[in-house]
Every structure is written in C-alpha cells, then in structure tokens.
Design a protein around this motif. Structure first.
Motif, PDB file in Angstrom:
ATOM      1  N   SER A  85       0.843  -1.202   0.000  1.00 12.81           N
ATOM      2  CA  SER A  85       0.000   0.000   0.000  1.00 12.81           C
ATOM      3  C   SER A  85       0.877   1.251   0.000  1.00 12.81           C
ATOM      4  CB  SER A  85      -0.953   0.003   1.191  1.00 12.81           C
ATOM      5  OG  SER A  85      -0.246  -0.088   2.397  1.00 12.81           O
ATOM      6  N   GLY A  86       2.043   1.190   0.660  1.00 18.49           N
ATOM      7  CA  GLY A  86       2.978   2.319   0.641  1.00 18.49           C
ATOM      8  C   GLY A  86       3.501   2.582  -0.758  1.00 18.49           C
ATOM      9  N   GLY A  87       3.816   1.529  -1.482  1.00 16.06           N
ATOM     10  CA  GLY A  87       4.264   1.672  -2.866  1.00 16.06           C
ATOM     11  C   GLY A  87       3.181   2.252  -3.748  1.00 16.06           C
ATOM     12  N   LEU A  88       1.938   1.844  -3.498  1.00 15.21           N
ATOM     13  CA  LEU A  88       0.803   2.371  -4.261  1.00 15.21           C
ATOM     14  C   LEU A  88       0.624   3.860  -4.000  1.00 15.21           C
ATOM     15  CD1 LEU A  88      -1.642   1.881  -6.107  1.00 15.21           C
ATOM     16  CD2 LEU A  88      -2.937   1.253  -4.062  1.00 15.21           C
ATOM     17  N   MET A  89       0.651   4.261  -2.726  1.00 13.03           N
ATOM     18  CA  MET A  89       0.498   5.680  -2.383  1.00 13.03           C
ATOM     19  C   MET A  89       1.628   6.513  -2.965  1.00 13.03           C
ATOM     20  SD  MET A  89      -0.946   5.569   1.550  1.00 13.03           S
ATOM     21  CE  MET A  89       0.071   6.953   1.935  1.00 13.03           C
ATOM     22  N   SER A  90       2.843   6.023  -2.847  1.00 18.22           N
ATOM     23  CA  SER A  90       3.997   6.739  -3.383  1.00 18.22           C
ATOM     24  C   SER A  90       3.886   6.916  -4.893  1.00 18.22           C
ATOM     25  CB  SER A  90       5.270   5.973  -3.021  1.00 18.22           C
ATOM     26  OG  SER A  90       6.390   6.552  -3.612  1.00 18.22           O
ATOM     27  N   THR A  91       3.437   5.879  -5.582  1.00 13.64           N
ATOM     28  CA  THR A  91       3.305   5.935  -7.041  1.00 13.64           C
ATOM     29  C   THR A  91       2.220   6.919  -7.445  1.00 13.64           C
ATOM     30  OG1 THR A  91       4.086   3.672  -7.251  1.00 13.64           O
ATOM     31  CG2 THR A  91       2.828   4.559  -9.099  1.00 13.64           C
ATOM     32  N   LYS A  92       1.087   6.907  -6.762  1.00 13.59           N
ATOM     33  CA  LYS A  92       0.003   7.852  -7.076  1.00 13.59           C
ATOM     34  C   LYS A  92       0.453   9.292  -6.855  1.00 13.59           C
ATOM     35  CE  LYS A  92      -3.994   4.867  -6.454  1.00 13.59           C
ATOM     36  NZ  LYS A  92      -5.246   4.641  -5.696  1.00 13.59           N
ATOM     37  N   THR A  93       1.221   9.515  -5.789  1.00 15.57           N
ATOM     38  CA  THR A  93       1.743  10.862  -5.525  1.00 15.57           C
ATOM     39  C   THR A  93       2.671  11.295  -6.648  1.00 15.57           C
ATOM     40  OG1 THR A  93       1.587  10.541  -3.142  1.00 15.57           O
ATOM     41  CG2 THR A  93       3.097  12.263  -3.917  1.00 15.57           C
ATOM     42  N   LEU A  94       3.562  10.415  -7.053  1.00 14.29           N
ATOM     43  CA  LEU A  94       4.499  10.740  -8.127  1.00 14.29           C
ATOM     44  C   LEU A  94       3.770  11.038  -9.432  1.00 14.29           C
ATOM     45  CD1 LEU A  94       7.460  11.022  -8.966  1.00 14.29           C
ATOM     46  CD2 LEU A  94       7.454   8.585  -9.477  1.00 14.29           C
ATOM     47  N   ILE A  95       2.722  10.287  -9.725  1.00 15.80           N
ATOM     48  CA  ILE A  95       1.950  10.510 -10.953  1.00 15.80           C
ATOM     49  C   ILE A  95       1.339  11.908 -10.956  1.00 15.80           C
ATOM     50  CG2 ILE A  95      -0.155   9.819 -12.181  1.00 15.80           C
ATOM     51  CD1 ILE A  95       0.518   6.905 -11.351  1.00 15.80           C
ATOM     52  N   ASN A  96       0.892  12.354  -9.785  1.00 19.76           N
ATOM     53  CA  ASN A  96       0.194  13.638  -9.708  1.00 19.76           C
ATOM     54  C   ASN A  96       1.106  14.859  -9.589  1.00 19.76           C
ATOM     55  OD1 ASN A  96      -2.496  12.689  -9.945  1.00 19.76           O
ATOM     56  ND2 ASN A  96      -2.314  11.869  -7.887  1.00 19.76           N
ATOM     57  N   VAL A  97       2.380  14.652  -9.286  1.00 14.63           N
ATOM     58  CA  VAL A  97       3.299  15.791  -9.172  1.00 14.63           C
ATOM     59  C   VAL A  97       3.440  16.455 -10.546  1.00 14.63           C
ATOM     60  CG1 VAL A  97       5.712  16.446  -8.788  1.00 14.63           C
ATOM     61  CG2 VAL A  97       4.573  14.907  -7.203  1.00 14.63           C
ATOM     62  N   ASN A  98       3.178  17.742 -10.581  1.00 12.80           N
ATOM     63  CA  ASN A  98       3.315  18.540 -11.813  1.00 12.80           C
ATOM     64  C   ASN A  98       2.526  17.998 -12.991  1.00 12.80           C
ATOM     65  OD1 ASN A  98       4.960  20.474 -10.684  1.00 12.80           O
ATOM     66  ND2 ASN A  98       6.799  19.290 -11.072  1.00 12.80           N
ATOM     67  N   GLY A  99       1.376  17.422 -12.741  1.00 10.81           N
ATOM     68  CA  GLY A  99       0.519  17.014 -13.846  1.00 10.81           C
ATOM     69  C   GLY A  99       0.971  15.776 -14.587  1.00 10.81           C
ATOM     70  N   ASN A 100       1.783  14.925 -13.972  1.00  7.66           N
ATOM     71  CA  ASN A 100       2.202  13.697 -14.646  1.00  7.66           C
ATOM     72  C   ASN A 100       1.023  12.780 -14.928  1.00  7.66           C
ATOM     73  OD1 ASN A 100       4.855  14.445 -14.650  1.00  7.66           O
ATOM     74  ND2 ASN A 100       5.459  13.144 -12.957  1.00  7.66           N
TER      75      ASN A 100
END
Length: 121
Positions: A85-100
């Motif tokens: 779940s930590g990997g999932l949250m981290s990935t979702k955050t990265l996707i959303n940074v600066n409109g990724n």
C-alpha cells in the motif's frame, strides 16, 4: 534480456523499446540519478519506448527528482508494479506531481499483467 547495474538500481532491457527498472532498497533518487537514468534510456532504447517500473523495494525521491523523472517526450507508456500500500500511495503521488497524470501510465499488482498491457499499447 540484458541487465545493467546503475548507481540506483538495475535496468533490464527486455527489447529495444521496453525496459524494466528496479530501484534498490532504501535509495533516495536525486537529480544526478535522474540524469543517469535518462542518459541510459536514450543510449539503450529506441524512442518512443515503454517502461516497466517494478517497485520490489522501498525507495524515495527528492522533490526535484519527482518533478523530472517522467518528463521525457520519448516515453510512450509506463506500467508500475506495486506490492504494498505504501508503494501504491507513493506511485500515485508521483503521478500527480506537476501534472504527470497526463502520461500513459497504469498501476498493476502483477508483473505479467503489466507486461501484457505494455505490449498492447
């Protein structure tokens, strides 16, 4: 498949348009590592290319690295395999940074499903 060891992890070249990236446990990816990563992709893959990010391990990014890591026009698609779940949250955050979020990116629980999707894109 060819395997290469970089300062932050391992990259497996599956074919000339597809690579699997496995970052080592506990790494914090910074701008220097992002530069190394991008240079490697340009030197070893034919654009447009796809990436399989295999989050086998726990790792982090500096904020600056988050902003740059997926900003390559040559990337066709990215599949991310997460196990926690930590990997999932981290990935979702990265996707959303600066409109990724506009990238052709999808999250999977299994490597095989991710590869099937990448091969069909």
């Amino acid at each position: 498949m060819k395997t290469y060891k970089l300062s932050f992890g391992t990259i497996n070249i599956i074919d000339n348009k597809l690579a699997e990236v496995i970052v080592d446990e506990g790494i914090e990816i910074d701008n220097i590592m992002v530069g190394e990563y991008h240079d490697f992709l340009f030197s070893n893959l034919d654009p447009p290319f796809s990436l399989l990010i295999n989050r086998k391990h726990s790792y982090a990014y500096t904020f600056e690295a988050q902003q740059k890591i997926a900003h390559l026009e040559e990337i066709k698609s990215i599949a991310v395999v997460v196990n926690t779940s930590g990997g999932l949250m981290s990935t979702k955050t990265l996707i959303n940074v600066n409109g990724n979020a506009q990238l052709n990116i999808k999250i999977f629980r299994e490597r095989e499903s991710a590869l099937l999707w990448l091969n069909g894109v």
